[in-house]
Design an enzyme around this catalytic site. Structure first.
Site, PDB file in Angstrom:
ATOM      1  N   GLY A  79      18.711  19.422  -0.213  1.00  0.00           N
ATOM      2  CA  GLY A  79      18.446  19.384  -1.660  1.00  0.00           C
ATOM      3  C   GLY A  79      18.998  20.260  -2.571  1.00  0.00           C
ATOM      4  N   ASP A 128      23.328  14.429   9.865  1.00  0.00           N
ATOM      5  CA  ASP A 128      22.316  15.050   8.872  1.00  0.00           C
ATOM      6  C   ASP A 128      21.298  13.909   8.974  1.00  0.00           C
ATOM      7  OD1 ASP A 128      21.297  16.364   6.621  1.00  0.00           O
ATOM      8  OD2 ASP A 128      22.341  14.974   5.024  1.00  0.00           O
TER       9      ASP A 128
HETATM   10  P1  13P Z   1      21.280  16.743  -2.746  1.00  0.00           P
HETATM   11  O1  13P Z   1      20.744  15.475  -2.910  1.00  0.00           O
HETATM   12  O2  13P Z   1      20.405  17.876  -3.578  1.00  0.00           O
HETATM   13  O3  13P Z   1      22.775  16.906  -2.847  1.00  0.00           O
HETATM   14  O4  13P Z   1      20.880  17.289  -1.079  1.00  0.00           O
HETATM   15  C1  13P Z   1      21.749  16.700   0.024  1.00  0.00           C
HETATM   16  C2  13P Z   1      20.997  17.103   1.113  1.00  0.00           C
HETATM   17  O5  13P Z   1      19.999  17.867   1.259  1.00  0.00           O
HETATM   18  C3  13P Z   1      21.326  16.142   2.307  1.00  0.00           C
HETATM   19  O6  13P Z   1      20.857  16.202   3.481  1.00  0.00           O
END
Ligand code: 13P
Length: 306
Positions: free
Chosen positions: A209, A81
């Protein structure tokens, strides 16, 4: 079994559901997601950020996820990620990740294309799928139309970006942001923009997010001493609209962290004599598993494992 994100996401976009991509940092979070997936008969993506690689070490964290996949009755993917540079993405390709993200969203359009294409060129020959990002994750409240256009994904360039990079999935910016404080007032996404992007691209789209920051979790953590005033996430209705418009991967980190924290605080507050890590982290793992299962049901991936 370990599969690529692409193998999970192409059918998801076609059939109108999304795969949960859950950030994992340790044994408990990896087991929580893997067990949730098995119980829901759902495919899932376990994703690892560069900061987790620094925290845990690449052999430890990738070893955990590979073991989870080997033992799993449902297909799981191991994804990098927010890969921050070419070297990190290439290292993860070599380490057996089945998917990597290269995040060039902070670069100029042509530079983002060049960086993404470089990663595609090393990943694809090894059967590893690649996610890229166009536009910046940022709140859109109180912003003018011009400001929004400058920050969010431009539908006019999305198709060109996909074609020139050969990327397998595209993260779009439509008003979400990372963390527990996504909105001050109105909790809305730019769904119209997503609709246009979706019409112009056929590859699976990704929503970062996307935690909902459930108020019951915030209240539980607060009851046991946390300070989380103003925490607010994406309403579940907005998530459903996004899935209907081509979002096939939904990133969740914050909601798992909240479940973990609220439960660790609860155990320590209710059982002050407890000092066995298993008795503290075990319930926290179960709380994360419950959150992951509820996401799989919301995203429509439950029951979709072959
Ligand atoms: P959140 O902070 O909303 O859980 O999003 C996580 C994310 O997009 C990791 O790449």
């Amino acid at each position: 079994m370990l599969v690529t994100n692409k193998a999970l996401m192409v059918p998801a976009r076609k059939k109108g559901y999304a795969i949960g991509a859950f950030n994992v940092q340790n044994l408990e979070s990896a087991q929580a997601v893997a067990e949730a997936a098995a119980e829901e008969k759902s495919p899932a993506i376990l994703q690892i950020t560069p900061s987790v690689i620094k925290y845990a070490g690449l052999p430890y964290i990738s070893g955990l996820v590979k073991t989870a996949a080997q033992l799993s009755p449902v297909p799981l993917a191991m994804h990098l990620d927010h890969g921050e540079d070419f070297e990190t993405a290439a290292k993860c390709v070599d380490a057996g990740f089945t998917s990597v993200m290269i995040d060039g969203s902070f670069l100029k359009f042509e530079e983002n294309i060049a960086l993404t294409k470089r990663v595609v060129d090393v990943a694809h020959p090894k059967g590893v799928s690649v996610e890229a990002e166009l536009g910046k994750l940022a709140g859109i409240e109180e912003r003018s139309v011009e400001e929004k256009d400058a920050i969010l994904t431009d539908p006019k360039t999305a198709a060109e970006f996909v074609e020139r990079t050969g990327v397998d999935m595209l993260a779009v910016a439509i008003g979400t942001s990372h963390g527990a404080y996504k909105f001050k007032s109105e909790t809305k996404l730019d769904i119209e923009r997503l609709k246009v992007i979706s019409e112009k691209t056929s590859i699976p789209l990704v929503l970062h997010g996307a935690s909902s920051v459930p108020q019951w979790l915030v209240e539980k953590a607060t009851r046991f001493g946390a300070s989380l005033g103003g925490a607010k996430g994406i309403p579940e209705e907005e998530i459903k609209k996004a899935i209907a418009l081509g979002i096939a991967k939904i990133n969740i980190d914050t909601d798992l962290r909240l479940a973990f924290t609220a439960t660790v605080r609860e155990v320590l507050a209710i059982s002050p004599k407890e000092f066995d890590p298993r008795k503290i982290l075990g319930p926290a793992k179960d709380a994360m598993k419950d959150v992951a299962k509820s996401k799989m049901r919301l995203f429509g991936s439950s029951g979709k494992a072959p």
